[in-house]
Design a protein around this motif. Structure first.
Motif, mmCIF file in Angstrom:
data_model
loop_
_atom_site.group_PDB
_atom_site.id
_atom_site.type_symbol
_atom_site.label_atom_id
_atom_site.label_comp_id
_atom_site.label_asym_id
_atom_site.label_seq_id
_atom_site.Cartn_x
_atom_site.Cartn_y
_atom_site.Cartn_z
ATOM 1 N N GLN A 37 35.078 43.214 28.670
ATOM 2 C CA GLN A 37 35.527 44.000 27.537
ATOM 3 C C GLN A 37 34.340 44.713 26.923
ATOM 4 O OE1 GLN A 37 37.760 41.773 24.702
ATOM 5 N NE2 GLN A 37 38.082 43.505 23.343
ATOM 6 N N VAL A 38 34.569 45.921 26.412
ATOM 7 C CA VAL A 38 33.503 46.692 25.779
ATOM 8 C C VAL A 38 34.036 47.247 24.464
ATOM 9 C CG1 VAL A 38 34.112 48.774 27.094
ATOM 10 C CG2 VAL A 38 31.842 48.546 26.097
ATOM 11 N N GLN A 39 33.217 47.177 23.426
ATOM 12 C CA GLN A 39 33.582 47.712 22.122
ATOM 13 C C GLN A 39 32.854 49.025 21.892
ATOM 14 O OE1 GLN A 39 32.731 44.398 19.457
ATOM 15 N NE2 GLN A 39 34.865 43.749 19.574
ATOM 16 N N LEU A 40 33.602 50.027 21.471
ATOM 17 C CA LEU A 40 33.085 51.389 21.386
ATOM 18 C C LEU A 40 33.241 51.967 19.983
ATOM 19 C CD1 LEU A 40 34.848 52.639 24.640
ATOM 20 C CD2 LEU A 40 32.454 51.963 24.429
ATOM 21 N N GLU A 41 32.282 52.782 19.580
ATOM 22 C CA GLU A 41 32.356 53.438 18.278
ATOM 23 C C GLU A 41 31.820 54.853 18.379
ATOM 24 O OE1 GLU A 41 30.385 51.440 15.116
ATOM 25 O OE2 GLU A 41 31.167 52.770 13.573
ATOM 26 N N GLU A 42 32.639 55.815 17.991
ATOM 27 C CA GLU A 42 32.254 57.218 18.018
ATOM 28 C C GLU A 42 31.581 57.628 16.706
ATOM 29 O OE1 GLU A 42 36.346 56.746 20.037
ATOM 30 O OE2 GLU A 42 35.351 56.116 18.186
ATOM 31 N N SER A 43 30.762 58.667 16.797
ATOM 32 C CA SER A 43 30.161 59.280 15.611
ATOM 33 C C SER A 43 29.849 60.733 15.924
ATOM 34 C CB SER A 43 28.888 58.539 15.199
ATOM 35 O OG SER A 43 27.918 58.600 16.219
ATOM 36 N N GLY A 44 29.543 61.495 14.879
ATOM 37 C CA GLY A 44 29.127 62.877 15.078
ATOM 38 C C GLY A 44 30.181 63.907 14.750
ATOM 39 N N GLY A 45 31.368 63.470 14.370
ATOM 40 C CA GLY A 45 32.405 64.427 14.028
ATOM 41 C C GLY A 45 32.112 65.120 12.713
ATOM 42 N N GLY A 46 32.903 66.146 12.443
ATOM 43 C CA GLY A 46 32.722 66.856 11.188
ATOM 44 C C GLY A 46 33.394 68.199 11.188
#
Length: 125
Positions: free
Chosen positions: A1-10
């Motif tokens: 299992q891998v936990q993912l988190e996005e960033s950089g939107g706007g």
């Protein structure tokens, strides 16, 4: 299992650029092919791009080919460089980890069992 988190939107003006990041906080990130998907308001989630576990092979949807670039580093981060943004690119963008061989079901959402929560992109003209 891998936990993912996005960033950089706007918020970005049409014609502008943004770079999204997706960091794996746990799990064997380097073992998975990875993809970016997006979902605009009122629409189905759609495939954007994918990259194999070695970071060598990539696939893009026709709607973003030539404007977006998917990449990954040797750590635990996936990127999506988005150039020449259009209003129709506005959506929530998700990163996801893919199981199985890279080219098998690459645009099949069911082949991506692990997803981040998404990051919102708004493009104004």
């Amino acid at each position: 299992q891998v936990q993912l988190e996005e960033s950089g939107g706007g918020l970005v003006q049409a014609g502008g650029s943004l770079r999204l990041s997706c960091r794996a906080s746990s799990g064997p990130f380097n073992m998975y092919a990875m993809g970016w998907w997006r979902q605009a308001s009122g629409k189905e989630r759609e495939f954007v791009a994918a990259i194999n576990s070695e970071g060598i092979n990539t696939i893009y949807s026709d709607s973003v080919k030539g404007r977006f670039t998917i990449s990954r580093d040797t750590g635990k981060t996936l990127y999506l460089q988005m150039n020449s943004l259009k209003p129709e690119d506005a959506a929530v963008y998700y990163c996801a980890a893919k199981v199985g061989s890279f080219y098998s079901g690459i645009t099949d959402r069911a082949q991506y069992p692990y997803w981040g929560r998404g990051t919102q992109i708004t493009v104004f003209s």
